[in-house]
Design an enzyme around this catalytic site. Structure first.
Site, PDB file in Angstrom:
ATOM      1  N   LYS A 164      -4.561  -4.866  -9.208  1.00 25.44           N
ATOM      2  CA  LYS A 164      -3.214  -4.732  -8.673  1.00 25.44           C
ATOM      3  C   LYS A 164      -2.195  -5.086  -9.753  1.00 25.44           C
ATOM      4  O   LYS A 164      -2.505  -5.818 -10.695  1.00 25.44           O
ATOM      5  CB  LYS A 164      -3.007  -5.639  -7.457  1.00 25.44           C
ATOM      6  N   HIS A 189      -6.332   1.750  -1.604  1.00 24.72           N
ATOM      7  CA  HIS A 189      -6.260   0.339  -1.955  1.00 24.72           C
ATOM      8  C   HIS A 189      -4.797  -0.035  -2.247  1.00 24.72           C
ATOM      9  O   HIS A 189      -3.997   0.811  -2.644  1.00 24.72           O
ATOM     10  CB  HIS A 189      -7.115   0.047  -3.189  1.00 24.72           C
ATOM     11  N   TYR A 205       0.842  -1.198   0.000  1.00 25.32           N
ATOM     12  CA  TYR A 205       0.000   0.000   0.000  1.00 25.32           C
ATOM     13  C   TYR A 205       0.878   1.249   0.000  1.00 25.32           C
ATOM     14  O   TYR A 205       1.932   1.279   0.653  1.00 25.32           O
ATOM     15  CB  TYR A 205      -0.881   0.049   1.257  1.00 25.32           C
TER      16      TYR A 205
END
Length: 248
Positions: free
Chosen positions: A186, A153, A145
């Protein structure tokens, strides 16, 4: 892929309250009270005051194991970071205080032989002020993070590799890891930890100096984004690239 803030003023709040400042406050507080954690076979239980529990939460170390007594459960990486790098906690084993860092290192390595490699990877990112949490639910080692998880997020799913690792050796593994990371918004980040430490060196925490970490982000190539069209300019390909993560 840039940071995905969780609410409108999250970025401003993150800039006003940097993680590095909270870590400094935590280091002073824990060192002042000589906080002590109890070693188990897979984690560390740290007894702290309510104010320290809040600081640990703000710095993203551990998870709360007991709300009343303020026991915080730390991973081996988190506990050794607080002990060896920040030098703000002590550890006990079966009621005996372990003063020697080498003894603690050897104990953790006996429980997890790959601990030196994983700690080097953890240290590499944490020293750049990235916040790391377990990536178990995403099939990776860590998620990274930019700031506290309550504000933003995670941007990276992190896999740790070493010379004797058989992870991502075949394209099907790479494809699965990239698709899974992409499905949860991600970027897949692999940390290749290598070094010349011999068998005796890894019994000492000083072996960390002999390791080096290479960062590599892996992204999925999409034919649709690269197809030439008479009416549009072809877009650049997205390929595997070596990264150099900046400090958030």
């Amino acid at each position: 892929m840039g940071p995905r803030w969780k609410f409108k003023d999250a970025e401003a709040k993150a800039l006003a309250e940097p993680i590095s400042k909270s870590v400094s406050e935590l280091q002073l507080s824990l060192a002042k009270t000589e906080s002590s954690g109890s070693l188990s076979s897979c984690n560390v239980l740290l007894a702290v005051e309510p104010e320290q529990a809040d600081l640990l939460r703000r710095c993203c170390f551990g998870i709360s194991a007991e709300k009343v007594k303020k026991w915080i459960q730390l991973s081996f990486e988190e506990a050794f970071y607080l002990l060896y790098i920040l030098k703000c906690i002590k550890l006990t084993l079966q009621g005996r205080c372990l003063e020697n860092e080498v003894e603690i290192w050897m104990y953790m390595r006996s429980k997890r032989p790959n601990f030196p490699v994983f700690f080097k990877a953890y240290l590499h990112l944490r020293s750049k002020n990235w916040v790391l949490r377990s990536g178990l639910q995403y099939g990776v080692d860590f998620v990274a993070y930019r700031h506290h998880p309550s504000l933003v997020h995670s941007e990276y799913s992190v896999l740790v590799q070493s010379g004797d690792s058989d992870r991502l050796r075949v394209w099907s593994d790479v494809h699965c890891a990239v698709r899974l990371s992409g499905s949860v918004a991600k970027t897949l980040l692999t940390l290749h930890v290598s070094g010349n430490s011999n068998r005796e060196d890894v019994n000492l925490p000083m072996c960390l100096e002999n390791y080096r970490v290479e960062e590599q982000t892996i992204s999925r190539w999409s034919p649709e984004l690269s197809r030439e069209d008479e009416t549009t300019t072809p877009k650049p390909k997205v390929t595997t690239n070596v990264s150099n993560l900046a400090t958030p």
